[in-house]
Design a protein around this motif. Structure first.
Motif, PDB file in Angstrom:
ATOM      1  N   VAL A 224       0.854  -1.193   0.000  1.00 41.12           N
ATOM      2  CA  VAL A 224       0.000   0.000   0.000  1.00 41.12           C
ATOM      3  C   VAL A 224       0.883   1.233   0.000  1.00 41.12           C
ATOM      4  N   GLY A 225       0.345   2.316  -0.589  1.00 41.49           N
ATOM      5  CA  GLY A 225       1.083   3.561  -0.696  1.00 41.49           C
ATOM      6  C   GLY A 225       0.465   4.670   0.114  1.00 41.49           C
ATOM      7  N   ARG A 226       1.301   5.614   0.495  1.00 39.88           N
ATOM      8  CA  ARG A 226       0.835   6.735   1.302  1.00 39.88           C
ATOM      9  C   ARG A 226      -0.080   7.678   0.526  1.00 39.88           C
ATOM     10  N   LYS A 227      -0.106   7.530  -0.788  1.00 41.80           N
ATOM     11  CA  LYS A 227      -0.974   8.372  -1.617  1.00 41.80           C
ATOM     12  C   LYS A 227      -2.229   7.625  -2.069  1.00 41.80           C
ATOM     13  N   GLY A 228      -2.544   6.527  -1.386  1.00 43.72           N
ATOM     14  CA  GLY A 228      -3.799   5.841  -1.662  1.00 43.72           C
ATOM     15  C   GLY A 228      -3.721   4.710  -2.655  1.00 43.72           C
ATOM     16  N   GLN A 229      -2.514   4.205  -2.960  1.00 39.61           N
ATOM     17  CA  GLN A 229      -2.382   3.119  -3.928  1.00 39.61           C
ATOM     18  C   GLN A 229      -2.398   1.755  -3.221  1.00 39.61           C
ATOM     19  N   VAL A 230      -2.952   0.765  -3.919  1.00 38.94           N
ATOM     20  CA  VAL A 230      -2.853  -0.636  -3.507  1.00 38.94           C
ATOM     21  C   VAL A 230      -2.320  -1.420  -4.703  1.00 38.94           C
ATOM     22  N   TRP A 231      -1.198  -2.128  -4.507  1.00 44.49           N
ATOM     23  CA  TRP A 231      -0.620  -2.951  -5.567  1.00 44.49           C
ATOM     24  C   TRP A 231      -0.683  -4.412  -5.138  1.00 44.49           C
ATOM     25  N   ILE A 232      -0.974  -5.307  -6.071  1.00 45.14           N
ATOM     26  CA  ILE A 232      -0.880  -6.748  -5.838  1.00 45.14           C
ATOM     27  C   ILE A 232      -0.159  -7.362  -7.027  1.00 45.14           C
ATOM     28  N   TRP A 233       0.903  -8.112  -6.729  1.00 41.59           N
ATOM     29  CA  TRP A 233       1.698  -8.765  -7.774  1.00 41.59           C
ATOM     30  C   TRP A 233       1.570 -10.277  -7.654  1.00 41.59           C
ATOM     31  N   ASP A 234       1.528 -10.965  -8.782  1.00 39.70           N
ATOM     32  CA  ASP A 234       1.502 -12.419  -8.859  1.00 39.70           C
ATOM     33  C   ASP A 234       2.929 -12.905  -9.111  1.00 39.70           C
ATOM     34  N   LEU A 235       3.518 -13.633  -8.161  1.00 40.60           N
ATOM     35  CA  LEU A 235       4.909 -14.064  -8.301  1.00 40.60           C
ATOM     36  C   LEU A 235       5.071 -15.146  -9.356  1.00 40.60           C
ATOM     37  N   ASP A 236       4.049 -15.965  -9.531  1.00 41.03           N
ATOM     38  CA  ASP A 236       4.137 -17.026 -10.540  1.00 41.03           C
ATOM     39  C   ASP A 236       4.194 -16.451 -11.949  1.00 41.03           C
ATOM     40  N   ASP A 246      -6.441   6.211  -5.241  1.00 41.93           N
ATOM     41  CA  ASP A 246      -7.414   7.060  -4.548  1.00 41.93           C
ATOM     42  C   ASP A 246      -8.167   6.309  -3.461  1.00 41.93           C
ATOM     43  N   CYS A 247      -7.432   5.469  -2.697  1.00 37.85           N
ATOM     44  CA  CYS A 247      -8.052   4.720  -1.602  1.00 37.85           C
ATOM     45  C   CYS A 247      -7.871   5.430  -0.263  1.00 37.85           C
ATOM     46  N   GLY A 248      -7.404   6.661  -0.274  1.00 40.35           N
ATOM     47  CA  GLY A 248      -7.109   7.364   0.969  1.00 40.35           C
ATOM     48  C   GLY A 248      -5.654   7.167   1.356  1.00 40.35           C
ATOM     49  N   ARG A 249      -5.209   7.857   2.360  1.00 42.18           N
ATOM     50  CA  ARG A 249      -3.823   7.730   2.828  1.00 42.18           C
ATOM     51  C   ARG A 249      -3.690   6.418   3.583  1.00 42.18           C
ATOM     52  N   LEU A 250      -2.975   5.451   3.023  1.00 42.27           N
ATOM     53  CA  LEU A 250      -2.893   4.107   3.582  1.00 42.27           C
ATOM     54  C   LEU A 250      -1.594   3.920   4.362  1.00 42.27           C
ATOM     55  N   SER A 251      -1.658   3.075   5.408  1.00 40.16           N
ATOM     56  CA  SER A 251      -0.486   2.883   6.260  1.00 40.16           C
ATOM     57  C   SER A 251      -0.076   1.424   6.398  1.00 40.16           C
ATOM     58  N   THR A 252      -1.023   0.484   6.394  1.00 39.23           N
ATOM     59  CA  THR A 252      -0.683  -0.920   6.614  1.00 39.23           C
ATOM     60  C   THR A 252      -1.552  -1.820   5.740  1.00 39.23           C
ATOM     61  N   ILE A 253      -1.074  -3.059   5.550  1.00 43.21           N
ATOM     62  CA  ILE A 253      -1.816  -4.054   4.777  1.00 43.21           C
ATOM     63  C   ILE A 253      -1.502  -5.430   5.336  1.00 43.21           C
ATOM     64  N   ALA A 259      -5.589 -15.782   1.602  1.00 44.21           N
ATOM     65  CA  ALA A 259      -5.184 -14.781   0.612  1.00 44.21           C
ATOM     66  C   ALA A 259      -6.349 -14.332  -0.266  1.00 44.21           C
ATOM     67  N   ASP A 260      -7.576 -14.663   0.113  1.00 45.19           N
ATOM     68  CA  ASP A 260      -8.748 -14.184  -0.627  1.00 45.19           C
ATOM     69  C   ASP A 260      -9.170 -12.781  -0.185  1.00 45.19           C
ATOM     70  N   ILE A 261      -8.712 -12.373   0.976  1.00 40.71           N
ATOM     71  CA  ILE A 261      -9.108 -11.090   1.564  1.00 40.71           C
ATOM     72  C   ILE A 261      -7.847 -10.357   2.017  1.00 40.71           C
ATOM     73  N   ILE A 262      -7.806  -9.057   1.784  1.00 41.43           N
ATOM     74  CA  ILE A 262      -6.773  -8.219   2.373  1.00 41.43           C
ATOM     75  C   ILE A 262      -7.444  -7.167   3.244  1.00 41.43           C
ATOM     76  N   THR A 263      -6.721  -6.719   4.263  1.00 39.69           N
ATOM     77  CA  THR A 263      -7.203  -5.624   5.075  1.00 39.69           C
ATOM     78  C   THR A 263      -6.168  -4.512   5.018  1.00 39.69           C
ATOM     79  N   VAL A 264      -6.626  -3.270   4.958  1.00 46.61           N
ATOM     80  CA  VAL A 264      -5.710  -2.132   4.915  1.00 46.61           C
ATOM     81  C   VAL A 264      -6.096  -1.150   6.000  1.00 46.61           C
ATOM     82  N   GLY A 265      -5.095  -0.453   6.500  1.00 46.00           N
ATOM     83  CA  GLY A 265      -5.318   0.590   7.486  1.00 46.00           C
ATOM     84  C   GLY A 265      -5.036   1.955   6.874  1.00 46.00           C
ATOM     85  N   THR A 266      -5.816   2.937   7.282  1.00 46.15           N
ATOM     86  CA  THR A 266      -5.674   4.287   6.721  1.00 46.15           C
ATOM     87  C   THR A 266      -5.234   5.254   7.794  1.00 46.15           C
TER      88      THR A 266
END
Length: 266
Positions: A224-236, A246-253, A259-266
């Motif tokens: 997660v990014g401080r400017k509201g970004q969420v990235w998910i990468w597939d390693l395979d 534009d998800c708000g100012r994010l701090s944790t993930i 792995a079907d659900i993620i939680t983020v903190g703002t």
């Protein structure tokens, strides 16, 4: 048991029920500085926290008071807890140290290395006695029970490690790396622990990354990014699968174990 969420709010730590989203309890009055690091043991029975004033607290998640605390001005904010909750690791500028929470309140072991000076971050595996220490020249691995150096992970002497985490199955370790101290660009890099082989490397805007996690059940890395970004990468498939903005100012993930659900903190 995946039933609790831990949240740091300035100098206060809160526990929330992950299923009902209700506040379970709050830990306060010990941290005077901002709490910047939290870590559970593998069963969620204990939680460790550290703050800018050099205070480390160990909490029993079923009680309202700290069961152990230690404070020293040399302690940096990064802290980690062993799988059984019986050892705590923290970093100073020049070394990683471990504590056994008990009446003595003393350092049990020191982990020093000339190749990872100016320590910046620390992580502990939950199944094996592995300690990862990140600094200006990469990541140094230790067996913390034996105080044995297990080798160094790096992509070159100029690459510093800002944050590090183990995968849940402890097959991989991921570091947020930066080449130049003033640079805004860097990489998220994953190594295989057994071989120290780099298995994944992707450029990221380091100054914007607030937190990252790996889910080996699905071979995904999320950040997660401080400017509201969420990235998910597939390693395979070595590709980015999702990028939200534009998800708000994010701090944790964090990932749910499936792995079907993620939680983020703002």
């Amino acid at each position: 048991d995946q039933s609790l969420l831990a949240i740091a709010l300035h100098n206060r730590v809160e526990l929330w029920d992950a299923h009902t989203y209700q506040l379970v309890r709050a830990f306060e009055h010990l941290h005077e500085g901002q709490v910047l690091s939290l870590d559970f043991d593998r069963d969620g029975m204990h939680l460790v926290s550290s703050s800018l004033d050099g205070m480390i607290c160990l909490w029993d998640t079923s009680r309202d008071k700290a069961i152990w605390q230690y404070q020293h001005r040399s302690i940096r904010c990064s802290v980690a807890l062993s799988g059984h909750g019986d050892f705590i690791a923290a970093v100073t500028q020049v070394e990683a140290v471990t504590f056994h929470p008990g009446p003595a309140k003393r350092i049990m072991a020191r982990f020093q290395s000339a190749t990872v000076d100016h320590c910046l971050c620390v992580a502990m595996a939950k199944q094996e006695p592995l300690l990862a220490v990140g600094g200006l020249h990469g990541i140094r691995l230790w067996n913390w029970q034996r105080n044995t150096d297990m080798g160094r992970l790096s992509v070159g002497n100029a690459w510093a490690t800002l944050a590090v985490t183990f995968s849940p199955d402890e097959q991989l370790i991921v570091g947020l790396m930066i080449q130049e101290p003033q640079s805004h660009q860097g990489s998220l890099i994953a190594w295989r622990l057994k071989t120290h082989e780099i298995v994944w490397n992707t450029p990221v805007p380091v100054s914007e990354i607030a937190d990252f996690r790996i889910a080996t059940h699905r071979n995904l890395i999320a950040a997660v990014g401080r400017k509201g970004q969420v990235w998910i990468w597939d390693l395979d498939e070595t590709r980015k699968t999702i990028q939200l903005t534009d998800c708000g100012r994010l701090s944790t993930i964090d990932f749910h174990p499936t792995a079907d659900i993620i939680t983020v903190g703002t």
